[in-house]
Design an enzyme around this catalytic site. Structure first.
Site, PDB file in Angstrom:
ATOM      1  CB  SER A 232      -1.270  -0.781  -2.430  1.00  0.00           C
ATOM      2  OG  SER A 232      -0.869   0.369  -3.127  1.00  0.00           O
TER       3      SER A 232
ATOM      4  CG  ASP B 125      -4.706  -0.926 -10.399  1.00  0.00           C
ATOM      5  OD1 ASP B 125      -3.669  -0.265 -10.597  1.00  0.00           O
ATOM      6  OD2 ASP B 125      -5.042  -1.343  -9.274  1.00  0.00           O
TER       7      ASP B 125
ATOM      8  CG  HIS C  11      -1.710  -0.844  -7.428  1.00  0.00           C
ATOM      9  ND1 HIS C  11      -3.078  -0.677  -7.343  1.00  0.00           N
ATOM     10  CD2 HIS C  11      -1.194  -0.364  -6.285  1.00  0.00           C
ATOM     11  CE1 HIS C  11      -3.374  -0.118  -6.177  1.00  0.00           C
ATOM     12  NE2 HIS C  11      -2.253   0.081  -5.515  1.00  0.00           N
TER      13      HIS C  11
END
Ligand code: NAG
Ligand code: NAG
Ligand code: NAG
Ligand code: NAG
Ligand code: NAG
Length: 372
Positions: A50, A344, A347
């Site tokens: 991610s 968050d 990340h």
């Protein structure tokens, strides 16, 4: 008389202005990465999870959290599938190289003239078990490598070093999701270090060997960030013991795990380098890039009190509650994402991505083959 008092005023004005411009002035002392353009890199192939995915996961699953508001709010004002408020490290690296952002492989109509992003949010370094039932992606690192072979053509007709002289391959970061799921299953850090870590590193090196077979001559292999500094782990694995935390108030045991992975990875890289003397294989030092952010937070325009707090999140010491995560309608966003490192809890913010990318490029630039 008048002129000397004017000069004095002028001086005062300069001092006054520089008080306000100081943070800005210090930011301009960031490493100069303009030289990356002179390396004539015309393609980048990115693998990973991610932190590098510019849109594959959202094609697999349009309901993925990173495809929800407020993700992307600082860039295009809408979600792009990037797990941040804006751009990722790879976006800044591509820009520094003078090429467009990489499109996600799974968008078959996209333009891949300057490379492909194979990274998928949530992907693991190890193959996904056949009986895995959860909703996470099945596009592990090896699947991404197979996509690359597909992309190059079944006969792999572009698989020769001559064809990839101006190409940069970035293999990772990968492995973070393997460790996270083991930790969340209750496995101890010691057990993970001894059993899982060697397999994870082997899997990454297998991917590196594969890109070399495909003709790669310049490869960056990033390691892990200091995991113990991320709000998600700080929230899920709190400790009452002060010795569990380091000087930055990060969890020592998880930083040790990241360092163990990084040391093992660097050993594996140096072995592979001796076997492939004509290939530049360069370790991407995420760990020290992140430590640099922590050490210099105020000078980099970051809020020193918020280095371990999520910008988008709610509750607890780290502004994070695993049952109410960023992307859910009721979860607020901080007013100043650019002053945060963590977006968050898992990340990084666009700002942190930009700063870390700058540090990384300056770090790897002297080690890649820039004269072509
Ligand atoms: C795929 O790429 C096309 C062409 O650039 C673009 O119009 C479209 O929005 C992209 N789709 C996704 C899901 O990213
Ligand atoms: C793909 O992008 C490149 C660089 O931006 C551009 O020169 C080229 O025309 C594009 N190709 C297509 C088919 O749009
Ligand atoms: C899945 O298979 C592995 C062996 O391949 C086994 O260890 C594991 O318990 C299985 N998990 C489930 C949920 O059945
Ligand atoms: C920390 O101490 C409190 C109060 O003694 C206790 O309730 C809590 O379970 C402890 N937490 C951990 C992680 O040991
Ligand atoms: C997280 O949110 C849930 C649901 O609102 C709440 O019950 C719980 O107490 C919260 N946990 C923490 C640590 O704040």
């Amino acid at each position: 008389m008048a002129s000397s008092s004017n000069a004095g005023l002028f001086q005062l004005l300069i001092i006054f202005c520089s008080m306000f411009y100081l943070p800005q002035a210090q930011e301009t002392t960031l490493p100069d990465i303009g030289l990356l353009k002179s390396c004539n890199i015309d393609k980048i192939y990115q693998f990973g999870a991610s932190k590098s995915d510019t849109g594959n996961r959202r094609i697999e699953n349009p309901l993925d959290t990173c495809n929800m508001h407020p993700y992307g709010q600082s860039f295009l004002k809408e979600p792009t599938g990037r797990c941040s408020d804006g751009l990722l490290m790879i976006d800044y690296i591509a820009s520094a190289a003078g090429i467009p952002f990489l499109n996600p492989y799974l968008n078959f109509t996209a333009n891949f003239s300057h490379g492909v992003n194979f990274a998928v949010g949530g992907s693991t370094a190890l193959p996904v078990k056949k009986n895995a039932t959860d909703s996470a992606t099945r596009s592990s690192l090896q699947v991404q490598v197979n996509w690359m072979y597909n992309f190059f053509g079944s006969l792999c007709n572009s698989c020769s070093p001559g064809n990839h002289k101006k190409t940069l391959f970035i293999v990772g970061e990968s492995g973070n999701n393997d460790y996270t799921s083991a930790l969340f299953q209750g496995k101890s850090v010691e057990e993970i270090k001894h059993k899982l870590m060697p397999q994870v590193v082997q899997s990454i090196m297998h991917a590196v060997t594969n890109v070399i077979s495909a003709g790669a001559v310049q490869i960056i292999v990033p390691g892990q960030f200091p995991l113990g500094c991320f709000p998600i782990y700080l929230t899920v694995f709190p400790s009452n013991s002060t010795t569990a935390y380091d000087k930055h108030k990060c969890l020592t045991a998880l930083n040790d795990l990241a360092e163990a992975h990084n040391n093992y990875l660097q050993q594996a890289i140096s072995t592979l380098k001796t076997q492939n003397p004509n290939t530049k294989i360069v370790y991407g030092d995420y760990y020290n890039a992140f430590q640099w952010l922590l050490n210099n937070a105020p000078h980099l325009g970051l809020d020193a009190e918020s280095t371990l707090k999520a910008c988008c999140g709610i509750g607890g010491r780290y502004n994070l509650n695993s049952t109410q995560r960023c992307g859910s309608p009721s979860v607020p966003v901080c007013p100043d994402p650019d002053r945060h490192i963590s977006w968050d809890g898992v990340h990084l913010t666009q700002k942190a991505n930009r700063l870390i990318a700058t540090w990384l490029v300056a770090d790897f630039l002297p080690m890649i083959d820039c004269k072509k």
